[in-house]
Design a protein around this motif. Structure first.
Motif, short mmCIF file in Angstrom:
data_model
loop_
_atom_site.label_atom_id
_atom_site.label_comp_id
_atom_site.label_asym_id
_atom_site.label_seq_id
_atom_site.Cartn_x
_atom_site.Cartn_y
_atom_site.Cartn_z
N GLU A 68 43.73 51.30 51.71
CA GLU A 68 42.47 51.35 50.94
C GLU A 68 41.96 49.98 50.52
O GLU A 68 41.27 49.83 49.51
CB GLU A 68 42.62 52.24 49.70
CG GLU A 68 42.96 53.69 50.01
CD GLU A 68 41.86 54.38 50.80
OE1 GLU A 68 40.68 54.09 50.59
OE2 GLU A 68 42.22 55.22 51.66
N THR A 69 42.30 48.94 51.29
CA THR A 69 41.77 47.61 50.99
C THR A 69 41.58 46.84 52.28
O THR A 69 42.32 47.05 53.26
CB THR A 69 42.69 46.81 50.05
OG1 THR A 69 42.07 45.55 49.73
CG2 THR A 69 44.05 46.54 50.70
N ALA A 70 40.61 45.94 52.28
CA ALA A 70 40.43 44.98 53.36
C ALA A 70 40.40 43.57 52.80
O ALA A 70 39.96 42.63 53.46
CB ALA A 70 39.12 45.27 54.11
N ASP A 71 40.90 43.41 51.56
CA ASP A 71 40.83 42.11 50.87
C ASP A 71 42.02 41.97 49.92
O ASP A 71 41.87 42.00 48.70
CB ASP A 71 39.51 42.03 50.09
CG ASP A 71 39.11 40.61 49.72
OD1 ASP A 71 39.61 39.66 50.37
OD2 ASP A 71 38.31 40.45 48.78
N PHE A 72 43.20 41.80 50.51
CA PHE A 72 44.47 41.74 49.77
C PHE A 72 44.75 40.29 49.40
O PHE A 72 44.90 39.44 50.28
CB PHE A 72 45.58 42.31 50.63
CG PHE A 72 46.87 42.60 49.93
CD1 PHE A 72 46.90 43.15 48.65
CD2 PHE A 72 48.08 42.37 50.56
CE1 PHE A 72 48.09 43.44 48.02
CE2 PHE A 72 49.29 42.66 49.95
CZ PHE A 72 49.29 43.20 48.67
#
Length: 232
Positions: free
Chosen positions: A73-77
């Motif tokens: 649920e993320t594309a920006d860790f």
């Protein structure tokens, strides 16, 4: 009547100590926006908006050397290098000048963050739990016992050998004594609590395969690699 558990209780999280002992982790407190430059890069005014704290589960703590799964649920860790304070003596309403008596030691650590979810929560005025309280999101180096309040020391983070964050513990808006005093107003601190004290500027994203190394003067480094997304 014999009473049994419905299922086997999970083992407690334990962190490594430099003398070979283990530190049972009870709770994790994290201080937000505790370096002025980082507060500004996140769009806040450190002269107007004071630091604050949020929490993570103890099981978010993983040891240095772990390959952590890229979370769903993320594309920006994002990485955030942090000095971590390990609490060895409990107390409530602790005075800043008395903080040293409650410190067991220090470690280098990371507060990994789903930044896109954090920004979405901020925009909607919602809590940050899904952004911050994430599995394997609190990597921790070896804890070094100490008997004093740490007031200075270089802190840096590299990704694949390239320096991304640099700062000094002396730049904390809330120094360690004030952090312990503030958190202890809201919760009785207990042995086993960890306090992640905030991150310098320079935070940014990582992808699968990246190696992150946090170094703090006088402490063991904290190293993690970003792995593939979890499949189970």
């Amino acid at each position: 009547m014999c009473v049994s558990d419905v299922f086997e209780a999970p083992a407690a999280t334990r962190a490594a100590v430099s003398d070979g002992r283990r530190f049972p982790v009870r709770r994790v407190f994290c201080i937000g926006r505790n370096y002025a430059a980082h507060a500004r890069e996140m769009g806040s005014d450190p002269d107007r908006d004071p630091p604050f704290f949020f929490t993570k589960w103890a099981e978010a703590v993983v040891p240095s050397g772990t390959t952590i799964a890229y979370p769903p649920e993320t594309a920006d860790f994002h990485y955030e290098a942090e000095l971590v304070v390990a609490i060895g003596k409990g107390g409530r309403d602790i005075a800043p000048d008395d903080a040293a008596a409650h410190i067991f030691g220090y470690a280098a650590g990371l507060d990994m963050t789903r930044r896109d979810l954090q920004q979405a929560a901020k925009d909607k005025g919602r809590p940050w739990d899904t952004a911050k309280n994430v599995e394997q999101s609190a990597p921790l180096g070896v804890i070094h016992p100490a008997s004093a309040v740490m007031t200075a020391g270089a802190i840096a983070l590299t990704v694949n050998g390239a320096v991304r964050q640099q700062g000094d513990i002396a730049d904390l808006i809330w120094p360690i004594g004030d952090i312990i005093a503030y958190v202890s107003r809201f919760y009785r601190l207990e042995p086993g609590d960890l306090i992640y004290t905030g991150t310098p500027s320079g935070v940014g994203p990582v992808v699968e395969g990246d190696e992150i190394v946090v170094t703090i003067a006088g402490l063991s480094p904290c190293t993690v690699r970003i792995g593939a997304p979890a499949r189970d």
